[in-house]
Design an enzyme around this catalytic site. Structure first.
Site, PDB file in Angstrom:
ATOM      1  N   HIS A  31      20.305  -0.435 -16.517  1.00 14.93           N
ATOM      2  CA  HIS A  31      19.349  -1.126 -16.629  1.00 14.93           C
ATOM      3  C   HIS A  31      18.783  -1.315 -18.281  1.00 14.93           C
ATOM      4  CE1 HIS A  31      18.976  -0.978 -12.538  1.00 14.93           C
ATOM      5  NE2 HIS A  31      18.488   0.483 -12.412  1.00 14.93           N
ATOM      6  N   ARG A  32      19.769  -1.359 -19.075  1.00 18.49           N
ATOM      7  CA  ARG A  32      19.641  -1.591 -20.584  1.00 18.49           C
ATOM      8  C   ARG A  32      18.995  -0.325 -21.326  1.00 18.49           C
ATOM      9  NH1 ARG A  32      22.574  -5.073 -19.264  1.00 18.49           N
ATOM     10  NH2 ARG A  32      22.605  -7.335 -20.053  1.00 18.49           N
ATOM     11  N   LEU A  33      19.006   0.795 -20.339  1.00 22.08           N
ATOM     12  CA  LEU A  33      18.523   1.971 -20.937  1.00 22.08           C
ATOM     13  C   LEU A  33      19.849   2.749 -21.818  1.00 22.08           C
ATOM     14  CD1 LEU A  33      16.224   3.344 -18.364  1.00 22.08           C
ATOM     15  CD2 LEU A  33      15.680   2.308 -20.660  1.00 22.08           C
TER      16      LEU A  33
END
Length: 209
Positions: A187-189
């Site tokens: 999730h783009r973390l």
């Protein structure tokens, strides 16, 4: 062409920045070794970015040839575009991207030429055809046709002499002042860990993705 719908998620691999070593060269060596073990093609390929005296950047792919004592080493024609820009502004950036491992590393610092003897030793270790190409090519300069280079190479081949490394060709070492390690996350973390050289000591910090 619209690529706004093209995306992929990461998170296939894990990385805990809190467990990272205090010295960035140790982590880079570990990640580089993992890329080699993963049999990534041209795992030592890196983007070299330079800036000319007018402030315009340019980038190209070169190959890392060594990393002894934490100093990235690469070779090129000193009179090429990149060589000219490094003479005007010795600050440079190196970027490694290993998509198979969802990792990238950026290294920034100042470049310095290595000694002629070291450049010559590496030059002589290259295949003879590569030596001829390095001697014959006026890298980055305008030519009318590639046959100009081929003809020069043919003359070198016919001479049957042992050639030394030309003075306009050799190695650069980058003296790092900054490392940034990026590990793709779900999730783009993404995980981003940077090391900044301050007063001859490395300061380790995590960055927001």
């Amino acid at each position: 062409m619209d690529f706004s719908d093209l995306r992929r998620d990461f998170g296939k691999y894990t990385f805990n920045p809190e467990n990272a070593p205090e010295q960035p060269d140790l982590l880079f060596t570990e990640w580089l070794s993992k890329a080699k073990e993963a049999k990534i093609d041209e795992f030592n390929a890196m983007v070299l970015s330079t800036v000319n005296q007018k402030g315009f950047p340019s980038s190209r792919i070169v190959l890392l040839k060594d990393f002894k004592k934490g100093l990235p080493l690469f070779f090129t024609n000193y009179e090429s575009k990149k060589g000219t820009e490094l003479k005007e502004n010795p600050n440079a950036s190196l970027l490694f991207f290993w998509k198979e491992l969802e990792r990238q590393v950026r290294i920034e610092g100042e470049v310095k030429k290595i000694s002629y003897d070291k450049s010559n030793a590496y030059f002589k270790s290259r295949p003879t055809e590569s030596q001829w190409s390095a001697i014959a090519s006026p890298q980055s300069r305008v030519i009318n046709h590639l046959s100009e280079i081929s003809n020069s190479i043919q003359k070198l081949q016919n001479s049957q002499h042992t050639h030394e490394c030309p003075l306009y060709w050799g190695g650069y070492q980058l003296i790092p002042t900054y490392f940034e390690f990026w590990q793709g996350g779900i999730h783009r973390l993404h995980h981003r860990l940077c090391y900044t050289l301050e007063h001859k000591k490395w300061v380790k910090e995590q960055l927001a993705p």
